[in-house]
Design an enzyme around this catalytic site. Structure first.
Site, PDB file in Angstrom:
ATOM      1  N   CYS A   9      -3.481   6.764  -4.994  1.00 45.63           N
ATOM      2  CA  CYS A   9      -3.134   5.338  -4.872  1.00 45.63           C
ATOM      3  C   CYS A   9      -1.680   5.087  -5.301  1.00 45.63           C
ATOM      4  O   CYS A   9      -1.356   5.135  -6.493  1.00 45.63           O
ATOM      5  CB  CYS A   9      -4.084   4.451  -5.675  1.00 45.63           C
ATOM      6  SG  CYS A   9      -3.901   2.692  -5.297  1.00 45.63           S
ATOM      7  N   CYS A  43       0.860  -1.174   0.000  1.00 48.96           N
ATOM      8  CA  CYS A  43       0.000   0.000   0.000  1.00 48.96           C
ATOM      9  C   CYS A  43       0.903   1.232   0.000  1.00 48.96           C
ATOM     10  O   CYS A  43       1.659   1.444   0.959  1.00 48.96           O
ATOM     11  CB  CYS A  43      -0.919  -0.012   1.216  1.00 48.96           C
ATOM     12  SG  CYS A  43      -2.055   1.375   1.202  1.00 48.96           S
TER      13      CYS A  43
HETATM   14  O1  PYC Z   1      -1.887   3.693  -2.023  1.00 50.45           O
HETATM   15  O2  PYC Z   1      -1.319   1.730  -2.792  1.00 50.45           O
HETATM   16  C1  PYC Z   1      -2.116   2.483  -2.267  1.00 50.45           C
HETATM   17  C2  PYC Z   1      -3.450   1.965  -1.886  1.00 50.45           C
HETATM   18  C3  PYC Z   1      -3.954   0.716  -2.143  1.00 50.45           C
HETATM   19  C4  PYC Z   1      -5.234   0.697  -1.589  1.00 50.45           C
HETATM   20  C5  PYC Z   1      -5.486   1.916  -1.033  1.00 50.45           C
HETATM   21  N1  PYC Z   1      -4.363   2.679  -1.223  1.00 50.45           N
END
Ligand code: PYC
Length: 318
Positions: free
Chosen positions: A242, A92
């Site tokens: 993300c 994550c």
């Molecule tokens: O930032 O890799 C990330 C992530 C995955 C799920 C929520 N955030």
């Protein structure tokens, strides 16, 4: 299982809008195996700990948990297992930025480079003197390009499949408006896409379940390279751009010859916040992505688990 947890101390933060809850003390004993083995133990033997920490009434489906573990290698700053309301995450990106900010807040690390062990490999993170954090993610790659999936109610969507610590389906061409006001429609369309992938047995390498869906659109800020919407495992969407999703995007751009090592990629998320990202290096079709962002501490608390509480293990929706 019986809940044996009394008090669990946590530090909450958000990374560009997306929350992380670091479990500092009170977690279950997962043994001294590597982080993969400990993650399996968490799922198999202590799943109600995961759901109790993350689900309502103590948390919500948006929060990503980060169980702080003693690393296998003493030279690592930490081990970590990430999880959300429905299960584990391999890696994550936003959560690693939150974890590093939390460790700095607790006085456990200072500016510099730090190794962090995860179930999908060791990543490294640099805490900068201005508080920003750069995460060097696991090697990432595009597995398949231009895969059609027939999504009931939406028609055929074509996307790339990529690994970046989680499996992603990345869709550039679609009829959706990637705008926060349209979030319910985006969640519905991305959920239908994920279900269609499962029904049509479209997976990552070695049958890896594709549990993250990304829709892309033009940026809305002058610095941005692109804007995304990312559906996480479960029914919530990433408020940040993300970190693993941005890594997956760069792996696809690299495979298409559209992004070279060293070039800046500014990934906007659905709230308009962004990660600065770069390919540090590439070899054998794999890239080494680096994502930079900021996190802010929002709470330090003690969670209480009363064995008589019918929701000690959280409210788990069917
Ligand atoms: O930032 O890799 C990330 C992530 C995955 C799920 C929520 N955030």
């Amino acid at each position: 299982m019986t809940l044996a947890f009394g008090a669990v101390t946590v530090v909450d933060s958000h990374t560009e809008g997306e929350p992380t809850r670091v479990v500092v003390t009170g977690g279950p004993d997962l043994g001294s195996g590597d982080l993969r083995a400990r993650a399996d133990r968490l799922v198999n033997d202590f799943d109600s700990f995961r759901s109790g920490v993350i689900c309502e009434p103590r948390g919500s489906d948006v929060v990503v948990g980060a169980l702080l573990c003693k690393p296998v290698d003493d030279s690592s700053a930490a081990g970590v297992i990430f999880f959300n309301d429905v299960g584990l995450l391999g890696m994550c990106g936003h959560g690693t930025i939150g974890l590093v900010t939390t460790l700095a807040h607790l006085g456990r690390i200072g500016p510099g480079h730090h190794r962090i062990e995860t179930p999908v490999g060791t990543v490294s993170a640099e805490l900068h003197s201005d508080g920003k954090v750069s995460v060097a993610n696991v090697p990432s790659y595009r597995y398949q390009a231009s895969v059609p999936v027939d999504v009931p109610g939406y028609g055929v969507l074509v996307g790339d499949i990529a690994w970046a610590g989680n499996w992603f389906f990345l869709v550039g061409e679609h009829p959706f408006s990637v705008d926060i006001a349209n979030r319910r429609q985006l969640v519905a369309a991305a959920t239908a896409t994920r279900l269609a992938l499962i029904r049509q047995q479209i997976t990552g390498e070695n049958s890896g379940v594709i549990d993250h869906i990304e829709f892309f659109a033009a940026p809305q800020t002058s610095r941005g390279s692109s804007r995304n919407f990312v559906l996480c495992p479960g029914a919530s969407f990433d408020r940040s751009p993300c970190g693993t999703g941005t890594s997956a995007k760069m792996a696809c751009l690299f495979a298409e010859g559209k992004l070279e090592p060293g070039e800046l990629w500014v990934q906007e998320g659905i709230l308009g916040t962004s990660f600065d990202a770069r390919i540090a290096s590439a070899a054998n079709g794999r890239i080494h992505p680096v994502i930079t962002g900021r996190a802010w501490i929002t709470a330090e608390s003690t969670l209480r688990f009363d064995p008589a509480d019918p929701f000690a293990g959280g409210i788990v929706f069917p």
